[in-house]
Design a protein around this motif. Structure first.
Motif, PDB file in Angstrom:
ATOM      1  N   PHE A 147     -15.656 -17.322  20.019  1.00 37.15           N
ATOM      2  CA  PHE A 147     -14.799 -17.949  19.012  1.00 37.15           C
ATOM      3  C   PHE A 147     -13.347 -17.639  19.323  1.00 37.15           C
ATOM      4  O   PHE A 147     -13.049 -16.766  20.140  1.00 37.15           O
ATOM      5  CB  PHE A 147     -15.167 -17.493  17.592  1.00 37.15           C
ATOM      6  CG  PHE A 147     -14.979 -16.020  17.341  1.00 37.15           C
ATOM      7  CD1 PHE A 147     -13.868 -15.549  16.646  1.00 37.15           C
ATOM      8  CD2 PHE A 147     -15.915 -15.093  17.773  1.00 37.15           C
ATOM      9  CE1 PHE A 147     -13.693 -14.209  16.392  1.00 37.15           C
ATOM     10  CE2 PHE A 147     -15.749 -13.747  17.529  1.00 37.15           C
ATOM     11  CZ  PHE A 147     -14.639 -13.299  16.836  1.00 37.15           C
ATOM     12  N   SER A 148     -12.442 -18.361  18.670  1.00 35.27           N
ATOM     13  CA  SER A 148     -11.001 -18.207  18.917  1.00 35.27           C
ATOM     14  C   SER A 148     -10.267 -18.043  17.594  1.00 35.27           C
ATOM     15  O   SER A 148     -10.634 -18.658  16.585  1.00 35.27           O
ATOM     16  CB  SER A 148     -10.439 -19.416  19.670  1.00 35.27           C
ATOM     17  OG  SER A 148     -11.103 -19.601  20.898  1.00 35.27           O
ATOM     18  N   ILE A 149      -9.224 -17.213  17.611  1.00 32.71           N
ATOM     19  CA  ILE A 149      -8.307 -17.064  16.475  1.00 32.71           C
ATOM     20  C   ILE A 149      -6.979 -17.675  16.883  1.00 32.71           C
ATOM     21  O   ILE A 149      -6.338 -17.224  17.826  1.00 32.71           O
ATOM     22  CB  ILE A 149      -8.112 -15.584  16.084  1.00 32.71           C
ATOM     23  CG1 ILE A 149      -9.451 -14.940  15.705  1.00 32.71           C
ATOM     24  CG2 ILE A 149      -7.102 -15.460  14.960  1.00 32.71           C
ATOM     25  CD1 ILE A 149     -10.064 -15.482  14.441  1.00 32.71           C
ATOM     26  N   MET A 150      -6.559 -18.716  16.174  1.00 36.85           N
ATOM     27  CA  MET A 150      -5.309 -19.417  16.515  1.00 36.85           C
ATOM     28  C   MET A 150      -4.485 -19.624  15.251  1.00 36.85           C
ATOM     29  O   MET A 150      -4.333 -20.731  14.764  1.00 36.85           O
ATOM     30  CB  MET A 150      -5.625 -20.770  17.179  1.00 36.85           C
ATOM     31  CG  MET A 150      -6.348 -20.648  18.503  1.00 36.85           C
ATOM     32  SD  MET A 150      -6.710 -22.232  19.293  1.00 36.85           S
ATOM     33  CE  MET A 150      -7.883 -22.929  18.135  1.00 36.85           C
ATOM     34  N   GLU A 151      -3.922 -18.548  14.683  1.00 33.85           N
ATOM     35  CA  GLU A 151      -3.216 -18.678  13.405  1.00 33.85           C
ATOM     36  C   GLU A 151      -1.691 -18.676  13.483  1.00 33.85           C
ATOM     37  O   GLU A 151      -1.083 -19.269  12.602  1.00 33.85           O
ATOM     38  CB  GLU A 151      -3.713 -17.563  12.471  1.00 33.85           C
ATOM     39  CG  GLU A 151      -5.183 -17.714  12.137  1.00 33.85           C
ATOM     40  CD  GLU A 151      -5.689 -16.581  11.281  1.00 33.85           C
ATOM     41  OE1 GLU A 151      -5.051 -15.509  11.243  1.00 33.85           O
ATOM     42  OE2 GLU A 151      -6.711 -16.756  10.627  1.00 33.85           O
ATOM     43  N   PRO A 152      -0.974 -18.037  14.369  1.00 36.23           N
ATOM     44  CA  PRO A 152      -1.430 -17.217  15.493  1.00 36.23           C
ATOM     45  C   PRO A 152      -2.060 -15.896  15.026  1.00 36.23           C
ATOM     46  O   PRO A 152      -1.917 -15.535  13.848  1.00 36.23           O
ATOM     47  CB  PRO A 152      -0.150 -16.965  16.285  1.00 36.23           C
ATOM     48  CG  PRO A 152       0.923 -17.020  15.268  1.00 36.23           C
ATOM     49  CD  PRO A 152       0.487 -18.055  14.253  1.00 36.23           C
ATOM     50  N   PRO A 153      -2.743 -15.191  15.899  1.00 33.40           N
ATOM     51  CA  PRO A 153      -3.452 -13.979  15.490  1.00 33.40           C
ATOM     52  C   PRO A 153      -2.504 -12.849  15.094  1.00 33.40           C
ATOM     53  O   PRO A 153      -1.398 -12.736  15.615  1.00 33.40           O
ATOM     54  CB  PRO A 153      -4.259 -13.604  16.743  1.00 33.40           C
ATOM     55  CG  PRO A 153      -3.508 -14.227  17.874  1.00 33.40           C
ATOM     56  CD  PRO A 153      -2.927 -15.493  17.329  1.00 33.40           C
ATOM     57  N   HIS A 154      -2.964 -12.039  14.146  1.00 34.46           N
ATOM     58  CA  HIS A 154      -2.247 -10.803  13.786  1.00 34.46           C
ATOM     59  C   HIS A 154      -2.644  -9.739  14.807  1.00 34.46           C
ATOM     60  O   HIS A 154      -3.812  -9.393  14.917  1.00 34.46           O
ATOM     61  CB  HIS A 154      -2.623 -10.346  12.376  1.00 34.46           C
ATOM     62  CG  HIS A 154      -2.318 -11.344  11.314  1.00 34.46           C
ATOM     63  ND1 HIS A 154      -1.046 -11.523  10.794  1.00 34.46           N
ATOM     64  CD2 HIS A 154      -3.103 -12.238  10.676  1.00 34.46           C
ATOM     65  CE1 HIS A 154      -1.075 -12.471   9.862  1.00 34.46           C
ATOM     66  NE2 HIS A 154      -2.317 -12.926   9.778  1.00 34.46           N
ATOM     67  N   LEU A 155      -1.669  -9.231  15.525  1.00 36.71           N
ATOM     68  CA  LEU A 155      -1.953  -8.269  16.579  1.00 36.71           C
ATOM     69  C   LEU A 155      -1.917  -6.833  16.068  1.00 36.71           C
ATOM     70  O   LEU A 155      -1.226  -6.520  15.090  1.00 36.71           O
ATOM     71  CB  LEU A 155      -0.959  -8.437  17.738  1.00 36.71           C
ATOM     72  CG  LEU A 155      -0.923  -9.822  18.397  1.00 36.71           C
ATOM     73  CD1 LEU A 155       0.067  -9.834  19.549  1.00 36.71           C
ATOM     74  CD2 LEU A 155      -2.308 -10.238  18.872  1.00 36.71           C
ATOM     75  N   TRP A 156      -2.663  -5.983  16.732  1.00 31.49           N
ATOM     76  CA  TRP A 156      -2.664  -4.557  16.429  1.00 31.49           C
ATOM     77  C   TRP A 156      -1.617  -3.877  17.299  1.00 31.49           C
ATOM     78  O   TRP A 156      -1.618  -4.022  18.526  1.00 31.49           O
ATOM     79  CB  TRP A 156      -4.041  -3.964  16.715  1.00 31.49           C
ATOM     80  CG  TRP A 156      -4.181  -2.507  16.387  1.00 31.49           C
ATOM     81  CD1 TRP A 156      -4.654  -1.974  15.223  1.00 31.49           C
ATOM     82  CD2 TRP A 156      -3.861  -1.392  17.231  1.00 31.49           C
ATOM     83  NE1 TRP A 156      -4.645  -0.597  15.288  1.00 31.49           N
ATOM     84  CE2 TRP A 156      -4.160  -0.230  16.509  1.00 31.49           C
ATOM     85  CE3 TRP A 156      -3.343  -1.285  18.515  1.00 31.49           C
ATOM     86  CZ2 TRP A 156      -3.963   1.045  17.036  1.00 31.49           C
ATOM     87  CZ3 TRP A 156      -3.142  -0.023  19.047  1.00 31.49           C
ATOM     88  CH2 TRP A 156      -3.464   1.121  18.310  1.00 31.49           C
ATOM     89  N   TRP A 157      -0.723  -3.116  16.645  1.00 28.91           N
ATOM     90  CA  TRP A 157       0.320  -2.399  17.376  1.00 28.91           C
ATOM     91  C   TRP A 157       0.152  -0.903  17.171  1.00 28.91           C
ATOM     92  O   TRP A 157      -0.242  -0.440  16.096  1.00 28.91           O
ATOM     93  CB  TRP A 157       1.705  -2.826  16.888  1.00 28.91           C
ATOM     94  CG  TRP A 157       2.055  -4.231  17.266  1.00 28.91           C
ATOM     95  CD1 TRP A 157       1.894  -5.355  16.493  1.00 28.91           C
ATOM     96  CD2 TRP A 157       2.601  -4.679  18.507  1.00 28.91           C
ATOM     97  NE1 TRP A 157       2.307  -6.468  17.182  1.00 28.91           N
ATOM     98  CE2 TRP A 157       2.749  -6.083  18.426  1.00 28.91           C
ATOM     99  CE3 TRP A 157       2.985  -4.029  19.686  1.00 28.91           C
ATOM    100  CZ2 TRP A 157       3.257  -6.847  19.467  1.00 28.91           C
ATOM    101  CZ3 TRP A 157       3.484  -4.787  20.730  1.00 28.91           C
ATOM    102  CH2 TRP A 157       3.623  -6.179  20.616  1.00 28.91           C
ATOM    103  N   SER A 158       0.473  -0.146  18.205  1.00 21.98           N
ATOM    104  CA  SER A 158       0.406   1.310  18.102  1.00 21.98           C
ATOM    105  C   SER A 158       1.593   1.828  17.300  1.00 21.98           C
ATOM    106  O   SER A 158       2.563   1.108  17.032  1.00 21.98           O
ATOM    107  CB  SER A 158       0.377   1.949  19.496  1.00 21.98           C
ATOM    108  OG  SER A 158       1.503   1.537  20.254  1.00 21.98           O
TER     109      SER A 158
END
Length: 208
Positions: A147-158
């Motif tokens: 599957f694909s996330i195109m919302e764009p995706p919320h990214l995880w940041w350190s």
């Protein structure tokens, strides 16, 4: 095996790795080093038993704490009943993650009591959903749902670079409109690259 009516779980604890491991230094022929192990406080002579147990070494003593070699149940205990199909495990494989799209795959370990056709559905907290039908064999097996996330995706940041955002994916197994198994997993979408570049050499001349 579960019985109709009352069921009992019996848990038997061996000696908290003391008597169980007591003879192992003798079998080895020498003591292994373990400065934390206060064997004298445990009245086991000079035998360092902590090295033979897959257990937190500080239970055997440390310079900041006493010796309490404990054992017990550390998670919830329950009896689980299921029929037809169930989800044993889920792994969200991240094939490609960018600022614009996240190409993912749900690798789902499924157990079935016999051959059957099921529908696997995945959805998240933002309203995304995708379903696909699979034919299962009897026993344990893995199915893959891309599957694909195109919302764009919320990214995880350190820490220090942004928000450590987590997606909560829910997976459900159903057959003819009846849900037989579900599981939730939290996943951070991120792409990690190892950048190897040659350092620049800087030469400083000091003239007197």
């Amino acid at each position: 095996m579960l019985w109709k009516g009352e069921n009992t779980i019996l848990v038997y604890f061996h000696s908290p790795p003391i008597m169980h491991d007591f003879d192992k230094p003798d079998q080895l022929g020498y003591n292994l080093p373990a400065d934390n192990d206060h064997s004298e406080d445990g009245e086991v002579e000079e035998k360092k038993l902590s090295v033979f147990a897959r257990k937190a070494p500080y239970h055997y003593g440390w310079d900041w704490g006493p010796r309490f070699v404990t054992s017990g149940i550390w998670k919830a205990v329950y009896i689980e009943k299921w029929s037809k199909t169930r989800i044993r495990d889920v792994f969200i494989q991240q094939s490609q993650v960018t600022k614009e799209v996240a190409e993912l795959k749900a690798v789902v370990e499924v157990e079935s009591t016999n051959k059957r056709d099921i529908k696997l559905t995945i959805f998240d907290q933002h309203g995304f959903t995708r379903s696909e039908k699979f034919s299962l064999e009897k026993g344990l097996q893995a199915v893959e749902l891309p599957f694909s996330i195109m919302e764009p995706p919320h990214l995880w940041w350190s820490n220090g670079l942004g928000e450590p955002y987590l997606y909560q994916f829910t997976l459900e197994l159903s057959e003819e409109g009846t849900t037989y198994g579900s599981k939730q997993v939290k996943t951070g979408l991120r792409s990690i690259h190892l950048v190897q570049e040659q350092d620049q050499m800087v030469i400083v001349f000091i003239l007197n």
